[in-house]
Design an enzyme around this catalytic site. Structure first.
Site, PDB file in Angstrom:
ATOM      1  N   GLU A  92       5.156  88.032   2.468  1.00 54.53           N
ATOM      2  CA  GLU A  92       5.602  87.114   3.413  1.00 54.53           C
ATOM      3  C   GLU A  92       4.250  86.848   4.140  1.00 54.53           C
ATOM      4  O   GLU A  92       3.312  87.599   4.384  1.00 54.53           O
ATOM      5  CB  GLU A  92       6.466  87.590   4.515  1.00 54.53           C
ATOM      6  CG  GLU A  92       7.845  87.962   4.247  1.00 54.53           C
ATOM      7  CD  GLU A  92       8.802  88.781   4.941  1.00 54.53           C
ATOM      8  OE1 GLU A  92       9.801  89.142   4.528  1.00 54.53           O
ATOM      9  OE2 GLU A  92       8.313  89.066   6.173  1.00 54.53           O
ATOM     10  N   LYS A  95       1.867  86.372   7.275  1.00 52.25           N
ATOM     11  CA  LYS A  95       1.764  87.180   8.714  1.00 52.25           C
ATOM     12  C   LYS A  95       1.310  86.162   9.842  1.00 52.25           C
ATOM     13  O   LYS A  95       0.079  85.786  10.065  1.00 52.25           O
ATOM     14  CB  LYS A  95       0.800  88.136   8.716  1.00 52.25           C
ATOM     15  CG  LYS A  95       0.656  89.098  10.052  1.00 52.25           C
ATOM     16  CD  LYS A  95      -0.364  90.294   9.823  1.00 52.25           C
ATOM     17  CE  LYS A  95      -0.003  91.137  11.227  1.00 52.25           C
ATOM     18  NZ  LYS A  95      -0.388  90.316  12.425  1.00 52.25           N
ATOM     19  N   ASP A 120       0.683  84.464  13.366  1.00 50.70           N
ATOM     20  CA  ASP A 120      -0.088  85.018  14.621  1.00 50.70           C
ATOM     21  C   ASP A 120       0.691  84.445  15.820  1.00 50.70           C
ATOM     22  O   ASP A 120       0.311  83.540  16.384  1.00 50.70           O
ATOM     23  CB  ASP A 120      -1.690  84.450  14.500  1.00 50.70           C
ATOM     24  CG  ASP A 120      -2.208  85.097  15.576  1.00 50.70           C
ATOM     25  OD1 ASP A 120      -1.966  85.979  15.725  1.00 50.70           O
ATOM     26  OD2 ASP A 120      -3.393  84.601  15.697  1.00 50.70           O
ATOM     27  N   TYR A 134      12.214  87.479  10.355  1.00 48.86           N
ATOM     28  CA  TYR A 134      11.595  88.375   9.086  1.00 48.86           C
ATOM     29  C   TYR A 134      12.415  89.685   8.731  1.00 48.86           C
ATOM     30  O   TYR A 134      12.150  90.158   7.872  1.00 48.86           O
ATOM     31  CB  TYR A 134      10.194  88.467   9.341  1.00 48.86           C
ATOM     32  CG  TYR A 134       9.792  89.375  10.546  1.00 48.86           C
ATOM     33  CD1 TYR A 134      10.132  90.706  11.020  1.00 48.86           C
ATOM     34  CD2 TYR A 134       9.296  88.469  11.651  1.00 48.86           C
ATOM     35  CE1 TYR A 134       9.893  90.931  11.938  1.00 48.86           C
ATOM     36  CE2 TYR A 134       9.059  89.192  12.649  1.00 48.86           C
ATOM     37  CZ  TYR A 134       9.351  90.467  13.055  1.00 48.86           C
ATOM     38  OH  TYR A 134       9.056  91.158  14.204  1.00 48.86           O
ATOM     39  N   LYS A 183      -4.789  92.050   6.003  1.00 53.45           N
ATOM     40  CA  LYS A 183      -5.338  91.127   6.768  1.00 53.45           C
ATOM     41  C   LYS A 183      -6.435  90.132   6.030  1.00 53.45           C
ATOM     42  O   LYS A 183      -7.012  90.671   5.083  1.00 53.45           O
ATOM     43  CB  LYS A 183      -5.881  91.790   8.065  1.00 53.45           C
ATOM     44  CG  LYS A 183      -5.163  92.628   8.872  1.00 53.45           C
ATOM     45  CD  LYS A 183      -4.006  91.844   9.508  1.00 53.45           C
ATOM     46  CE  LYS A 183      -4.498  90.953  10.717  1.00 53.45           C
ATOM     47  NZ  LYS A 183      -4.953  91.800  11.798  1.00 53.45           N
ATOM     48  N   CYS A 188     -21.206  60.189  35.336  1.00 58.15           N
ATOM     49  CA  CYS A 188     -20.480  59.939  33.959  1.00 58.15           C
ATOM     50  C   CYS A 188     -21.397  59.615  32.890  1.00 58.15           C
ATOM     51  O   CYS A 188     -22.156  58.549  33.150  1.00 58.15           O
ATOM     52  CB  CYS A 188     -19.552  59.086  34.233  1.00 58.15           C
ATOM     53  SG  CYS A 188     -18.335  58.699  32.453  1.00 58.15           S
ATOM     54  N   CYS A 225     -20.545  55.730  31.891  1.00 61.09           N
ATOM     55  CA  CYS A 225     -20.661  54.643  32.559  1.00 61.09           C
ATOM     56  C   CYS A 225     -21.414  54.885  33.702  1.00 61.09           C
ATOM     57  O   CYS A 225     -21.670  53.804  34.478  1.00 61.09           O
ATOM     58  CB  CYS A 225     -19.143  54.194  32.970  1.00 61.09           C
ATOM     59  SG  CYS A 225     -18.261  55.349  34.351  1.00 61.09           S
ATOM     60  N   CYS A 265     -14.858  61.806  35.736  1.00 60.42           N
ATOM     61  CA  CYS A 265     -15.291  60.459  36.141  1.00 60.42           C
ATOM     62  C   CYS A 265     -14.290  59.732  37.275  1.00 60.42           C
ATOM     63  O   CYS A 265     -13.427  59.522  36.983  1.00 60.42           O
ATOM     64  CB  CYS A 265     -15.740  59.582  34.996  1.00 60.42           C
ATOM     65  SG  CYS A 265     -16.058  58.094  35.030  1.00 60.42           S
ATOM     66  N   CYS A 284     -14.331  52.814  33.211  1.00 60.10           N
ATOM     67  CA  CYS A 284     -15.165  53.421  32.554  1.00 60.10           C
ATOM     68  C   CYS A 284     -14.737  53.483  31.210  1.00 60.10           C
ATOM     69  O   CYS A 284     -13.377  53.322  30.925  1.00 60.10           O
ATOM     70  CB  CYS A 284     -14.949  55.211  32.676  1.00 60.10           C
ATOM     71  SG  CYS A 284     -15.623  56.086  31.586  1.00 60.10           S
TER      72      CYS A 284
END
Length: 673
Positions: A117, A119, A121, A228, A317, A411, A414, A429, A434
């Site tokens: 299967e 794994k 995370d 699982y 892994k 910014c 702009c 900004c 902008c």
């Protein structure tokens, strides 16, 4: 519809919705469209609103979350949730296979049947079902004791509240809650744009979401689950793990059968491992390896466990997705709400088979934590399709020529002033026009809750920008028929309608205008509060931070944002241009004074004489305010039929209670004064 009819219809809807959830999540084979599902769900909600007694713990409506908990209870797992041993290469896995054979006294040449299967995370959880209904959900914790997070798990759409078919009387299911990569990226972008702390990876995001004391927050998170395995079960389980997974799916639980494979011996496992390693980046979620289990459950029982780890399963892994490179530059990126984030431009390096040239630094707090500088050697990590992160600076490799990156004062898109508001981790900004923000600013300005310019949607806004017709929201009011005729598929009637909608928007009320401007933290409600307090745009523009903070419901973030917005020279230019074009939001009656000034009302229960919005407007017209929750500062609670916890809390606090009739009498009396 009487109560008996409502009860019958509710039972029908309940069964239909659970069935369609099963088809969608467990089988990935929906029978109806999302729109049809939403229609059935809305009908269920309407019934439960009219007849609250129909709400049950396993109703599909309970996915919205429950009131906050003070803390999580501890839950002891009937059978321990064991962690897995790790194997990092072929030789280590061959040793695992040899250990299995030695323990079971199998010939060295015999191939063990394994089930492989992915794994995931994510975060391991346990779901306990009794008579087919979810009664408890918990985290893995230390494997022996976890935290009770039942209400949070109920909000995960793919966790069935009621099982299908003929499930065991008692079934303890183990699964992994996770967030898909695209959803994680979208959510992290929203957090970044809103000045909030982002999550390092999808696993942290899933874990943080499930450990919210307020399950209503969890309900807004894009969580999913794959199951699982099992803990305790009060009937004979299938003889192999593969058959068990199919049984779980048949009972309505989400199982990833498509990516699970029964293989023969070490060679079969290695082929599966290489296949998944090659497909890793194409998957919609993060995996960090594969899980290999002995398929026969009688052999699993015989093998047992050692040091709190099963002998019959292991995690094979994947190699880490990291590489060392150099930061060649750090450039500023402006988001749709003005959030300015630093992006590291790297000396290109291959990470997990992909050439990486950019990595996220998130914000200046993160730059400070890493002490990242232009010219630094750094470790970058890539997770799926997410933009890589700089995870560590190799300070020992510095030559002394590295350059720090200061917080920007203007910014980069702009040149407008930049402000970092209290409580936020990114600078923003402050420019209303902008270019990096312009498209989203135009959409928000023209939206139904803003200036309500009917017909000005994405398609026309994109063409306005492509043709260079607008540099700020004020330019919308200078558009001509000739400008619009440059659009694709723009006819006489369409142009006339759009120009008419723009003209009509010039006289929107002040609260709508304030909301349309897109001032940070000023939504519809706060716009109404500001309009009633200050009465005119001119008065609000002159308001100091202290004057704003003196207004009920205005906190430091809103105050700083408003002051910063009106202090921007470019924003003042846009406001002047709007005024010259005839945009006149007018004035509002100020809240100061009024017979209900300083009084707070809370409405609860089913109201029959008026709607909540109508009641709120009545209170606010007389100078009072309507709140959503009961506290010591509440003056009156107006209770309709079947009022619940708010009414009880009001009684405990000794707050004055009003019926709908008494409330209307009060409004009439105060209006005459």
């Amino acid at each position: 519809m009487d109560r008996n009819q409502a009860r019958q219809r509710h039972a029908e809807l309940d069964a239909q919705l659970h069935h369609h959830n099963y088809r969608y999540y467990a089988l990935d084979a929906p029978e109806i469209t999302d729109a049809e599902y939403d229609r059935l769900f809305r009908e269920l909600l309407e019934l439960e609103k009219r007849f609250p007694e129909l709400v049950t713990a396993d109703s599909p409506s309970q996915r919205v979350g429950a009131p906050p908990l003070e803390k999580f209870e501890s839950v002891r797992h009937t059978l321990p949730m064991l962690s897995l041993s790790n194997r990092k290469d072929k030789e280590e896995f061959r040793e695992f296979d040899a250990q299995i054979k030695r323990f079971l006294a199998l010939p060295e040449a015999e191939d063990v049947e394994y089930i492989c299967e992915m794994k995931l995370d994510g975060l391991a959880v346990e779901l306990v079902y009794q008579n087919g209904r979810l009664i408890t959900g918990s985290t893995r914790g230390d494997g022996i004791t976890g935290e009770k997070i039942t209400e949070n798990l109920k909000t995960v759409p793919s966790v069935p509240l009621v099982l299908q078919g003929n499930p065991p009387g008692l079934l303890e299911v183990r699964g992994e809650v996770y967030i898909e990569t695209d959803e994680f990226q979208r959510w992290n972008r929203e957090l970044e744009e809103n000045g909030q702390k982002t999550f390092a990876n999808p696993r942290n995001a899933a874990a943080g979401s499930l450990r919210q004391l307020d399950s209503r927050i969890t309900a807004k998170r894009p969580l999913n689950i794959y199951c699982y395995g099992i803990g305790q079960i009060d009937s004979s389980p299938p003889q192999t793990h593969g058959e068990l997974l199919k049984a779980l799916q048949g009972w309505g639980l989400r199982v990833n059968l498509a990516e699970t494979q029964v293989v023969s011996g070490v060679q079969g496992v290695l082929e599966y491992y290489q296949s998944m390693l090659g497909r890793r980046d194409a998957l919609p979620f993060e995996i960090d390896g594969v899980v290999v289990k002995v398929n026969r459950r009688d052999w699993q029982n015989e093998l047992g466990e050692v040091s709190n780890r099963p002998r019959w399963a292991t995690a094979y892994k994947f190699p880490p997705r990291q590489a060392v490179t150099v930061i060649e530059d750090i450039q500023m990126q402006v988001g749709r709400t003005g959030a300015i984030t630093p992006v590291a431009h790297l000396k290109p390096v291959e990470v997990s088979g992909v050439m990486v040239a950019r990595a996220s630094l998130h914000n200046w707090d993160e730059i400070a934590r890493l002490d990242a500088r232009i010219g630094d050697h750094v470790v970058v990590e890539r997770a799926g399709d997410v933009i890589p992160d700089v995870v560590r600076v190799l300070a020992e490799k510095r030559s002394g020529s590295e350059t720090p990156v200061p917080l920007p004062e203007s910014c980069p898109a702009c040149g407008s002033a930049v402000a970092k508001l209290e409580g936020e981790v990114v600078p923003r900004c402050q420019g209303l026009s902008c270019p990096a923000q312009l498209k989203e600013s135009l959409k928000h300005f023209a939206s139904r809750t803003g200036m309500d310019i009917e017909g000005l949607g994405d398609r026309y806004i994109d063409q306005l920008l492509r043709l260079g017709k607008v540099q700020s929201v004020a330019d919308l009011y200078t558009l001509t028929r000739e400008d619009l005729f440059e659009f694709e598929r723009m006819g006489e009637k369409l142009a006339e309608n759009l120009l008419g909608a723009i003209e009509s928007s010039k006289q929107r009320p002040l609260p709508r205008f304030l909301h349309a401007l897109g001032i940070r933290h000023v939504g519809q409600h706060i716009a109404k509060v500001l309009a009633r307090q200050f009465g005119s745009l001119e008065a609000l523009a002159r308001a100091s931070r202290e004057e704003l903070l003196a207004v009920h419901e205005i906190g430091p973030q809103v105050a700083e944002s408003v002051v910063s917005f009106f202090a921007s020279p470019r924003n003042r230019e846009v406001l002047e241009a709007l005024e010259k074009s005839g945009v006149s939001p007018g004035t509002e009656a100020r809240r100061a004074g009024g017979p209900l000034s300083g009084k707070t009302f809370v409405f609860t229960g089913a109201l029959t004489r008026f709607g909540r919005k109508e009641a709120q407007e009545m209170v606010e017209r007389l100078g009072g305010r309507a709140a959503g929750s009961v506290s010591k500062k509440t003056d009156y609670v107006v209770a309709g039929e079947e009022a619940g916890s708010k009414l009880e809390k009001a009684r405990q606090l000794g707050i004055a209670l009003l019926s709908e009739e008494e409330f209307l009498e009060m409004m009439e009396k105060e209006s005459r004064q």
